[in-house]
Design a protein around this motif. Structure first.
Motif, PDB file in Angstrom:
ATOM      1  N   UNK A  55       0.991  -1.281  -0.049  1.00 59.42           N
ATOM      2  CA  UNK A  55      -0.059  -0.026   0.054  1.00 59.42           C
ATOM      3  C   UNK A  55       0.998   1.244  -0.046  1.00 59.42           C
ATOM      4  N   UNK A  56       1.878   1.144   0.923  1.00 53.76           N
ATOM      5  CA  UNK A  56       2.818   2.422   0.642  1.00 53.76           C
ATOM      6  C   UNK A  56       3.519   2.526  -0.542  1.00 53.76           C
ATOM      7  N   UNK A  57       3.933   1.468  -1.141  1.00 48.99           N
ATOM      8  CA  UNK A  57       4.544   1.447  -2.596  1.00 48.99           C
ATOM      9  C   UNK A  57       3.674   2.282  -3.482  1.00 48.99           C
ATOM     10  N   UNK A  58       2.439   1.725  -3.479  1.00 48.71           N
ATOM     11  CA  UNK A  58       1.324   2.531  -4.261  1.00 48.71           C
ATOM     12  C   UNK A  58       1.184   3.772  -4.207  1.00 48.71           C
ATOM     13  N   UNK A  59       1.002   4.245  -2.751  1.00 46.10           N
ATOM     14  CA  UNK A  59       1.159   5.686  -2.633  1.00 46.10           C
ATOM     15  C   UNK A  59       2.018   6.483  -2.818  1.00 46.10           C
ATOM     16  N   UNK A  60       3.489   5.857  -2.668  1.00 43.02           N
ATOM     17  CA  UNK A  60       4.552   6.613  -2.678  1.00 43.02           C
ATOM     18  C   UNK A  60       5.190   6.695  -4.150  1.00 43.02           C
ATOM     19  N   UNK A  61       4.804   5.428  -4.793  1.00 43.76           N
ATOM     20  CA  UNK A  61       5.421   5.213  -6.207  1.00 43.76           C
ATOM     21  C   UNK A  61       6.747   4.496  -6.158  1.00 43.76           C
ATOM     22  N   UNK A  62       7.096   4.361  -4.840  1.00 43.35           N
ATOM     23  CA  UNK A  62       8.226   3.246  -4.754  1.00 43.35           C
ATOM     24  C   UNK A  62       8.155   1.843  -4.746  1.00 43.35           C
TER      25      UNK A  62
END
Length: 311
Positions: free
Chosen positions: A193-200
């Protein structure tokens, strides 16, 4: 509990002087050759240049040689001592010591007045400064008084520290960690979920199969920034509450480090300590060192020196 005021740093030569003060004694050097008294501490006699010096206890009585009153603090940490009577005292042995005069009204300060030593305890660790007062006052030891004592507590048991009480604010920086917070599980869904939000979406975080073979950790790991952000989910019971301010803002971080990885599925918790209190024209800055660990690991995964600005 330490003091945030700048303290003298003992050297190999001066260490006996500072240790004696901790033991409520004033010791200065005397030459074995010419019996001359020596101060400041050094390796040779200032009279005959001999190198045979010994530490001797003296009474601490003398006279006021010179003084000046300061009404503007050179650093904010000294604002609670204004006005300061910066003094030079000549001991009965003839040496002169730079010091401060305390417990004497301004109109009563006179050059040549008899004075005696005061061993001023400035922290609960026993740090001691040598000050002087009138011969007519009580000398000896001035015990350390914790400025947090006597302050009211809220319904959570936190001591309430007014923003205007600088001495109490400085006392918060005692280098002691809080208890550990609640725990948070950092699972793969949260990482994704953090990867989707941050793009990382680097594979080290988001590809468990590849991580099994290519990662030095043999598993995916959480983004350092994700673990830092998760500090908002950690409830850390601070022992104090700052009161009496108009606004409070997150001013940023003085230091942010990610010393150890957080593997997917790991459980984290945190603790903190007040690292520094500083005062400027912007307001009062409280630096809170946040440490987040994987449960069971001594090495922190996040070290964040969070700066909170009160005005």
């Amino acid at each position: 509990m330490a003091t945030l005021k700048p303290m003298p740093v003992a050297t190999k030569i001066s260490a006996p002087f500072w240790q004696a003060l901790k033991e409520n004694q004033l010791k200065i050097q005397q030459c074995k050759q010419c019996e001359g008294w020596v101060f400041f501490p050094r390796n040779h006699c200032s009279h005959c240049l001999a190198h045979e010096l010994q530490w001797q206890q003296v009474s601490g009585e003398g006279t006021l040689y010179s003084y000046t009153l300061t009404r503007i603090p050179t650093m904010p940490e000294f604002s609670d001592e204004m006005p300061q009577a910066l003094a030079v005292v000549e001991l009965a042995q003839g040496v002169r010591i730079n010091t401060t005069l305390i417990d004497v009204a301004e109109q009563d300060i006179k050059i040549g007045m008899p004075v005696k030593a005061v061993f001023d305890k400035v922290s609960s660790d026993g740090d001691t400064l040598l000050r002087f007062t009138s011969i007519n006052n009580a000398g000896g030891v001035r015990e350390y008084i914790n400025p947090l004592n006597g302050l009211e507590r809220n319904d959570k048991g936190q001591v309430q520290v007014p923003l205007s009480n600088l001495a109490a604010l400085y006392a918060l920086a005692d280098n002691k960690y809080t208890d550990w917070s609640n725990v948070v599980v950092v699972d793969q869904d949260l990482i994704n979920a953090f990867a989707d939000l941050s793009g990382d979406d680097y594979w080290l975080h988001t590809d468990p199969e590849r991580a099994k073979t290519d990662s030095p950790f043999k598993t995916t790991i959480a983004h350092g920034s994700l673990v830092q952000v998760l500090q908002s989910r950690l409830t850390i019971a601070l022992p104090f509450e700052i009161i009496g301010f108009n606004n409070m803002v997150n001013y940023g971080s003085n230091r942010l480090r990610f010393p150890a990885p957080v593997p997917a599925g790991a459980t984290i918790y945190g603790r903190s300590k007040v690292k520094d209190i500083s005062v400027s024209h912007k307001g009062v800055q409280l630096t809170l060192e946040m440490n987040i660990h994987v449960v069971g690991n001594d090495k922190p995964s996040v070290i964040n020196d969070l700066v909170i600005l009160y005005r």
